[in-house]
Design a protein around this motif. Structure first.
Motif, PDB file in Angstrom:
ATOM      1  N   ASP A 168      -5.059   4.913  11.214  1.00 27.78           N
ATOM      2  CA  ASP A 168      -4.904   6.081  10.351  1.00 27.78           C
ATOM      3  C   ASP A 168      -5.921   5.957   9.224  1.00 27.78           C
ATOM      4  O   ASP A 168      -5.688   5.287   8.218  1.00 27.78           O
ATOM      5  N   ALA A 169      -7.057   6.614   9.416  1.00 28.04           N
ATOM      6  CA  ALA A 169      -8.184   6.408   8.505  1.00 28.04           C
ATOM      7  C   ALA A 169      -7.893   6.909   7.100  1.00 28.04           C
ATOM      8  O   ALA A 169      -8.449   6.391   6.130  1.00 28.04           O
ATOM      9  N   GLY A 170      -7.019   7.878   6.965  1.00 30.13           N
ATOM     10  CA  GLY A 170      -6.775   8.452   5.644  1.00 30.13           C
ATOM     11  C   GLY A 170      -5.642   7.796   4.883  1.00 30.13           C
ATOM     12  O   GLY A 170      -5.432   8.093   3.708  1.00 30.13           O
ATOM     13  N   CYS A 171      -4.930   6.911   5.548  1.00 32.31           N
ATOM     14  CA  CYS A 171      -3.736   6.322   4.948  1.00 32.31           C
ATOM     15  C   CYS A 171      -4.103   5.446   3.747  1.00 32.31           C
ATOM     16  O   CYS A 171      -4.902   4.523   3.856  1.00 32.31           O
ATOM     17  N   VAL A 172      -3.540   5.750   2.612  1.00 29.88           N
ATOM     18  CA  VAL A 172      -3.755   4.918   1.426  1.00 29.88           C
ATOM     19  C   VAL A 172      -2.489   4.106   1.197  1.00 29.88           C
ATOM     20  O   VAL A 172      -1.391   4.666   1.142  1.00 29.88           O
ATOM     21  N   TRP A 173      -2.633   2.799   1.092  1.00 25.41           N
ATOM     22  CA  TRP A 173      -1.444   1.938   1.029  1.00 25.41           C
ATOM     23  C   TRP A 173      -1.764   0.656   0.292  1.00 25.41           C
ATOM     24  O   TRP A 173      -2.929   0.291   0.108  1.00 25.41           O
ATOM     25  N   THR A 174      -0.732  -0.005  -0.121  1.00 27.78           N
ATOM     26  CA  THR A 174      -0.887  -1.269  -0.825  1.00 27.78           C
ATOM     27  C   THR A 174      -0.272  -2.381   0.016  1.00 27.78           C
ATOM     28  O   THR A 174       0.903  -2.293   0.406  1.00 27.78           O
ATOM     29  N   GLY A 175      -1.077  -3.376   0.326  1.00 29.73           N
ATOM     30  CA  GLY A 175      -0.622  -4.466   1.196  1.00 29.73           C
ATOM     31  C   GLY A 175       0.136  -5.529   0.419  1.00 29.73           C
ATOM     32  O   GLY A 175       0.254  -5.441  -0.806  1.00 29.73           O
ATOM     33  N   PRO A 176       0.635  -6.537   1.126  1.00 30.26           N
ATOM     34  CA  PRO A 176       1.370  -7.624   0.470  1.00 30.26           C
ATOM     35  C   PRO A 176       0.507  -8.407  -0.528  1.00 30.26           C
ATOM     36  O   PRO A 176       1.030  -9.143  -1.353  1.00 30.26           O
ATOM     37  N   ASP A 177      -0.803  -8.234  -0.449  1.00 30.39           N
ATOM     38  CA  ASP A 177      -1.680  -8.900  -1.413  1.00 30.39           C
ATOM     39  C   ASP A 177      -1.820  -8.080  -2.697  1.00 30.39           C
ATOM     40  O   ASP A 177      -2.542  -8.477  -3.609  1.00 30.39           O
ATOM     41  N   GLY A 178      -1.150  -6.930  -2.737  1.00 34.48           N
ATOM     42  CA  GLY A 178      -1.181  -6.124  -3.955  1.00 34.48           C
ATOM     43  C   GLY A 178      -2.418  -5.258  -4.110  1.00 34.48           C
ATOM     44  O   GLY A 178      -2.604  -4.618  -5.135  1.00 34.48           O
ATOM     45  N   GLU A 271     -14.579  -6.039   2.627  1.00 34.23           N
ATOM     46  CA  GLU A 271     -13.786  -7.210   2.274  1.00 34.23           C
ATOM     47  C   GLU A 271     -14.547  -8.522   2.479  1.00 34.23           C
ATOM     48  O   GLU A 271     -14.017  -9.604   2.260  1.00 34.23           O
ATOM     49  N   LEU A 272     -15.804  -8.412   2.898  1.00 30.07           N
ATOM     50  CA  LEU A 272     -16.673  -9.596   2.938  1.00 30.07           C
ATOM     51  C   LEU A 272     -16.960 -10.087   1.520  1.00 30.07           C
ATOM     52  O   LEU A 272     -17.169 -11.278   1.284  1.00 30.07           O
ATOM     53  N   HIS A 646      -7.286 -10.235  12.653  1.00 32.28           N
ATOM     54  CA  HIS A 646      -6.479 -10.584  11.494  1.00 32.28           C
ATOM     55  C   HIS A 646      -6.099  -9.329  10.704  1.00 32.28           C
ATOM     56  O   HIS A 646      -4.969  -9.194  10.243  1.00 32.28           O
ATOM     57  N   LYS A 647      -7.022  -8.419  10.589  1.00 32.08           N
ATOM     58  CA  LYS A 647      -6.749  -7.199   9.821  1.00 32.08           C
ATOM     59  C   LYS A 647      -5.742  -6.305  10.540  1.00 32.08           C
ATOM     60  O   LYS A 647      -4.903  -5.661   9.896  1.00 32.08           O
ATOM     61  N   VAL A 648      -5.829  -6.272  11.868  1.00 28.51           N
ATOM     62  CA  VAL A 648      -4.821  -5.493  12.600  1.00 28.51           C
ATOM     63  C   VAL A 648      -3.444  -6.126  12.373  1.00 28.51           C
ATOM     64  O   VAL A 648      -2.462  -5.426  12.065  1.00 28.51           O
ATOM     65  N   LEU A 649      -3.361  -7.445  12.477  1.00 30.28           N
ATOM     66  CA  LEU A 649      -2.086  -8.136  12.236  1.00 30.28           C
ATOM     67  C   LEU A 649      -1.608  -7.908  10.803  1.00 30.28           C
ATOM     68  O   LEU A 649      -0.413  -7.770  10.545  1.00 30.28           O
ATOM     69  N   PHE A 650      -2.560  -7.860   9.904  1.00 33.20           N
ATOM     70  CA  PHE A 650      -2.246  -7.606   8.491  1.00 33.20           C
ATOM     71  C   PHE A 650      -1.654  -6.203   8.316  1.00 33.20           C
ATOM     72  O   PHE A 650      -0.616  -6.019   7.691  1.00 33.20           O
ATOM     73  N   ASP A 651      -2.317  -5.238   8.929  1.00 29.30           N
ATOM     74  CA  ASP A 651      -1.851  -3.854   8.819  1.00 29.30           C
ATOM     75  C   ASP A 651      -0.462  -3.689   9.419  1.00 29.30           C
ATOM     76  O   ASP A 651       0.348  -2.895   8.937  1.00 29.30           O
ATOM     77  N   ARG A 652      -0.221  -4.454  10.473  1.00 29.18           N
ATOM     78  CA  ARG A 652       1.079  -4.330  11.140  1.00 29.18           C
ATOM     79  C   ARG A 652       2.130  -5.251  10.519  1.00 29.18           C
ATOM     80  O   ARG A 652       3.237  -5.371  11.047  1.00 29.18           O
ATOM     81  N   GLY A 653       1.761  -5.916   9.423  1.00 24.66           N
ATOM     82  CA  GLY A 653       2.750  -6.692   8.684  1.00 24.66           C
ATOM     83  C   GLY A 653       3.035  -8.077   9.237  1.00 24.66           C
ATOM     84  O   GLY A 653       4.014  -8.707   8.854  1.00 24.66           O
ATOM     85  N   HIS A 654       2.185  -8.575  10.125  1.00 24.39           N
ATOM     86  CA  HIS A 654       2.444  -9.893  10.706  1.00 24.39           C
ATOM     87  C   HIS A 654       1.801 -11.036   9.931  1.00 24.39           C
ATOM     88  O   HIS A 654       2.176 -12.181  10.111  1.00 24.39           O
ATOM     89  N   THR A 656       0.008 -12.014   5.853  1.00 26.90           N
ATOM     90  CA  THR A 656       0.089 -11.510   4.481  1.00 26.90           C
ATOM     91  C   THR A 656      -1.222 -11.613   3.719  1.00 26.90           C
ATOM     92  O   THR A 656      -1.293 -11.220   2.569  1.00 26.90           O
ATOM     93  N   HIS A 657      -2.251 -12.191   4.342  1.00 25.99           N
ATOM     94  CA  HIS A 657      -3.555 -12.260   3.688  1.00 25.99           C
ATOM     95  C   HIS A 657      -4.534 -11.393   4.456  1.00 25.99           C
ATOM     96  O   HIS A 657      -4.514 -11.408   5.682  1.00 25.99           O
ATOM     97  N   PRO A 658      -5.388 -10.674   3.768  1.00 27.34           N
ATOM     98  CA  PRO A 658      -6.277  -9.747   4.467  1.00 27.34           C
ATOM     99  C   PRO A 658      -7.406 -10.430   5.216  1.00 27.34           C
ATOM    100  O   PRO A 658      -7.992  -9.841   6.116  1.00 27.34           O
TER     101      PRO A 658
END
Length: 909
Positions: A168-178, A271-272, A646-654, A656-658
RNA sequence: GCCGGAGUGGCGAAAUGGCAGACGCGCCGGAUUCAAAAUCCGGUAUGGGUAAAACCAUGUGUGGGUUCGAGUCCCACCUCCGGUACCA
């Protein structure tokens, strides 16, 4: 005074031999046994009271050749960091495993007709044995292999996560890393279904979903290698033949799994920035991702501007459409400012509009050209050395900025896979277009002029002018700087519905299937219709049924067709009937070798977990990897693929680090003694096992670190191993009496207070070695320890306490010898968790310093003055010096630079 | 071509803008030895100078520049290594 070696370990005493000399064979095997028996390096998870450190080596492919001297280089470096960090009180995770799927074992299987698993296990056993010989402090209880069903069960599980995800390219969200982000991988069940699709029924919805997954089956041009029986990734094809074996490769279209990594292009790029990676590696990834900003512009096909204004009026009210009309060519350009310089257009030969645009007169030549282009390999097409070629389609399109008709060509220098597969050609300001226009006598128009008289100038009779400058011959934009024109012309086109700003990536989607046996099977089924034909609808294996094991096959010969190896399985593996009665056929492709290496760093944290791929608590504790060391050859692919998963796992909540790897260090390659790359064919391969047999693991480890900076490419020198071996022997003799029958301390080593001189040397060494380890400057750390032994060599009596501290300093580098000496010094337990020595500032201050005196920057004298001498006194002392006085005679001192404690410089005329 | 990185003794190398070559290898000389290996001690950038020193000059790929001072910073170039290959 002889200090007898007291408490021996139970079991050790019996074997304790006479050991007059440094006997590395006995020492090394003894301590390797000790560490194994005592599980010295076994690490506990989630220890609250000690900071964690996760240090990872890129795990090896266990080849039949065994260990190479390149392997221990990075492994020794990380081992030093780990041993040092444990002594500094860190809870250190330091694991090792095997990236063991891959073609060599399968080729062996094919020749010898044994299962690849057997050969793989043999190779792993060899590697493990060889690594253990080197005394690395791995927690071997965490060992894993990508080929273990318990491991690839979770590789398959992660694949299903990716398969279950849309972006979802437009989704704006805050991850567990804040951190707030735009764009997120979300469950496919949350994909909005357009009403029209929903109305068309369940199967239409499923197909719609399938198109939006991050793992999709698509018809893709691939490199098919008949000899190897598989498709190869682009990077596995070199000069039109397979990298391995040099077999011919042909291009063909096949249904393949693609992972849509390009959707993550922005995040992989952005994120590099925060990673502690070498800038060069970051740059390589940035270039590989290749994000560019430009514009998409629509050109309407027409031979005259007649009905152009009507079309433009329509566009102005309707806006820029998702897809252009059937008679419109959409192009991508990074230089919209050069629109007035367009003198022709080019479609890629595969472009869908080609047939429609080709006029009857041009039919034959266009056909012929397309035919030729399709036969050419990617390499032939992209060979820069060849002259450009192309064919006119006979059609024209209207330049939307000035209403000019321009001819439309097809040419293979335009790739269907990038941008829109079509370009506007501006020969005046693009090298490739320039070359093409020259070739076919197409007009060249200048629309950018040099901005500054002293900068690069345009001379279109010689070459294209590709610099930025100011617009000319560009209607309303004349005189405006390039950057401004880009912005404004794009905005103007957008307002009129004729174009829009667009971003493109060089990064392509990831061809994720192979036709090999020895790779992870996909946990996917194809639905079949009554005739047994695939309907195109897919079903995933339920996660609780994983892993999908490999089928039994009679032999490992390739099928000889693009049909995958797994299709040779028996029908009970290949087919089943679902509960709802639908016949299913298994996906028979297998995953590429990258799959297993994409996530192994996660499994090391929790390698025995049968419920989850990783326990969330352990993930939060151990991740990210604090230090990741490996060869620069993985700069792009492995590291990019891992980051993507890793980023896919991050997005899916598996997780906690990006990002998976906080700090990355690349060790430099070790060349042969002749300065060339080590290889069998060059006959310059050094076998580490041989070195260990001749001079010991400690000597090998020490030498690999002493050769030069870790990151640097450096040639092997066997005489250098000799040098560090001599150093280790000197250390041994400094502490142990080498004339005695038993291991007893040398008579010079006494339990007395150290002299101030010894303490000064010791504490300087402690400080230097500590700093050097922190900087990963292991070569200079070793130099410092050599200086220590040199300084101690003229001491008649050595304080035991000083030597104990020194042995601790040495222990990360030469752990076997250090343990033995620690033992000889009277300690009953391993030194692995002894506190790291701390430099006492009291012993770091110098009594006196030597200060150079320069005249006009040239060294003329050296003064020895008490530490803390003031500038005035220093200058006076310098002026009083005989040589300096001679140099200053008859000259005028213009200026004096005095840096107290550092130098004096007289500037004279 | 473009993008990185690196060029320092015979070799691997070291040096927060402040004594170039630490440390190791190799080589030379010496001690030990019947002899050798091993070990230990001393020397080892180049040219001049000296009986020997002192001392003088030159020296970090090439040419410029900044600075009191450059291996280190800046500009141009050369060579080698790695990456990349028509990405519009």
């Amino acid at each position: 005074m002889l200090t007898p070696v007291v408490p021996l370990f139970p079991g050790f005493a019996r074997h304790y031999p006479a050991m007059p000399r440094y006997d590395f064979r006995r020492i090394e095997s003894r301590w390797q046994q000790y560490w194994e028996q005592h599980q010295t390096f076994r690490v506990q998870d989630c220890v609250a009271d000690r900071p964690k450190l996760y240090v990872l080596d890129m795990f090896p492919y266990p080849s039949g050749e065994g260990l190479h001297v390149g392997h221990p280089e990075g492994y020794t470096a990380t081992d030093i960091v780990c041993r040092y960090s444990r002594m500094r009180g860190k809870n250190v995770l330091h694991p090792m495993g095997w990236d063991a799927f891959g073609l060599p074992a399968e080729e062996f299987a094919r020749r010898m007709n044994v299962h690849p698993r057997i050969k793989t296990e043999q190779n792993i056993n060899t590697f493990r044995k060889q690594l253990k010989m080197l005394g690395f402090s791995y927690d071997w209880s965490r060992e894993l292999s990508t080929t273990d069903p318990d491991y690839y069960r979770w590789t398959q599980w992660i694949f299903l996560q990716i398969y279950d995800t849309w972006y979802d390219a437009g989704c704006v969200w805050t991850g567990p890393d804040g951190v707030q982000r735009r764009g997120r991988g979300r469950p496919i069940s949350e994909l909005p279904i357009p009403a029209a699709v929903a109305a068309a029924g369940q199967s239409a919805v499923r197909r719609y979903q399938d198109q939006h997954r991050l793992a999709v089956l698509t018809e893709a041009p691939v490199n098919w290698c008949p000899e190897l029986g598989t498709v190869l990734a682009n990077e596995e094809v070199v000069d039109g033949v397979s990298e391995r074996g040099g077999h011919p490769v042909v291009r063909m279209n096949l249904k393949q799994w693609m992972l849509r990594i390009s959707l993550y292009g922005d995040r992989l790029l952005d994120e590099l920035a925060d990673l502690s990676w070498p800038e060069s590696i970051k740059l390589m990834q940035r270039n590989w991702i290749g994000r560019s900003i430009g514009a998409e512009v629509d050109f309407r096909v027409a031979s005259s501007a007649d009905s152009q204004s009507a079309w433009q009026t329509g566009r102005a009210s309707a806006g820029f459409p998702m897809r252009p009309e059937a008679d419109v060519i959409r192009i991508y350009t990074t230089r919209p400012d050069t629109l007035y310089g367009v003198t022709y257009m080019v479609l890629s030969p595969e472009h869908p509009l080609v047939d429609q645009l080709t006029t009857p007169q041009q039919q034959q030549s266009v056909q012929q050209y397309r035919q030729q282009a399709s036969l050419k390999s990617e390499l032939e097409r992209t060979d820069l050395a060849k002259t450009k070629s192309g064919v006119f389609t006979g059609s024209y399109a209207i330049n939307p900025v000035n209403g000019q008709p321009v001819p439309v060509w097809i040419a293979d220098y335009v790739l269907i896979s990038y941008g829109t597969g079509a370009i506007m050609a501006v020969p005046g300001h693009d090298e490739r277009d320039y070359e093409f226009a020259r070739q076919y006598q197409i007009p060249i128009v200048q629309v950018v002029a040099a901005a500054a008289a002293d900068g690069p100038q345009a001379d279109l009779s010689q070459a294209a002018f590709c610099e930025l400058g100011v617009a000319i011959n560009s209607g309303p934009w004349d005189g405006m700087p390039t950057e401004d024109v880009k912005q404004r012309i794009t905005a103007d086109l957008a307002a009129r519905g004729l174009g829009r700003e667009a971003v493109n990536f060089r990064l392509r989607d990831w061809l994720f299937s192979r036709q090999r046996y020895w790779g992870e099977p996909f946990p996917i089924w194809h639905e079949l219709d009554e005739q047994g034909q695939p309907t195109g609808l897919l079903r995933a294996d339920p996660v609780e049924t994983l892993p999908v094991l490999h089928p039994h096959v009679e032999d490992f010969k390739p099928t000889g067709t693009p049909e995958p190896m797994l299709s040779k399985a028996t029908s009970d593996w290949l087919y089943r009937t679902a509960e709802d009665g639908v016949r299913l056929k298994r996906e028979t492709n297998s995953m590429p070798q990258w799959a297993g290496s994409c996530w192994y760093y996660l499994r090391f944290c929790d390698n025995r977990n049968s419920q989850q791929f990783i326990d969330p608590e352990k993930e939060r504790y151990w991740l990210p990897v604090d230090l990741y060391v490996g060869g620069a050859e993985h700069a792009v692919l492995h590291l990019l693929y891992s980051r993507f998963w890793h980023k896919v796992l991050f997005d899916r909540g598996h997780v906690t680090h990006p990002e998976p790897f906080r700090r990355l260090v690349n060790q430099g390659m070790i060349l042969g003694e002749n300065g060339e790359k080590m290889s069998k064919s060059r006959g310059n391969v050094v076998n580490p096992e041989q070195v260990v047999n001749d001079r010991g693991a400690d000597a090998l480890r020490l030498y690999e670190m002493f050769m030069g900076p870790l990151e640097q490419v450096k040639p092997w020198q066997t005489s250098g191993v000799e040098g560090v071996y001599r150093f280790l022997s000197r250390v041994w003799r400094m502490i142990v009496d080498d004339r005695a029958e038993q291991v007893v301390l040398d008579s010079a080593v006494q339990d007395i207070p150290a002299t101030p001189e010894q303490l000064r040397v010791l504490h300087r060494t402690i400080r230097a070695v500590t700093d050097d380890i922190e900087r990963m400057a292991f070569n200079t750390a070793i130099s410092r320890m050599m200086e220590f032994t040199n300084a101690m060599s003229d001491q008649e009596v050595l304080a035991k306490s000083v030597l104990e501290q020194f042995v601790l300093l040495l222990s990360p580098f030469a752990p076997h010898l250090a343990e033995e000496l620690w033992f000889a010094l009277g300690h009953a337990e391993t030194l692995a968790y002894e506190p790291w020595p701390v430099a006492d500032p009291q012993w770091l201050v110098e009594d006196s310093v030597e200060v150079p005196v320069q005249v006009n920057g040239k060294l003329r004298a050296r003064l020895v003055v008490p530490a803390g001498t003031t500038g005035e006194v220093l200058q006076a002392t310098a002026e009083a010096d005989e040589t300096v006085r001679r140099q200053l005679e008859g000259k005028t001192v213009v200026r004096v630079i005095v840096v107290p404690g550092r130098l004096v410089n007289f500037v004279v005329k």
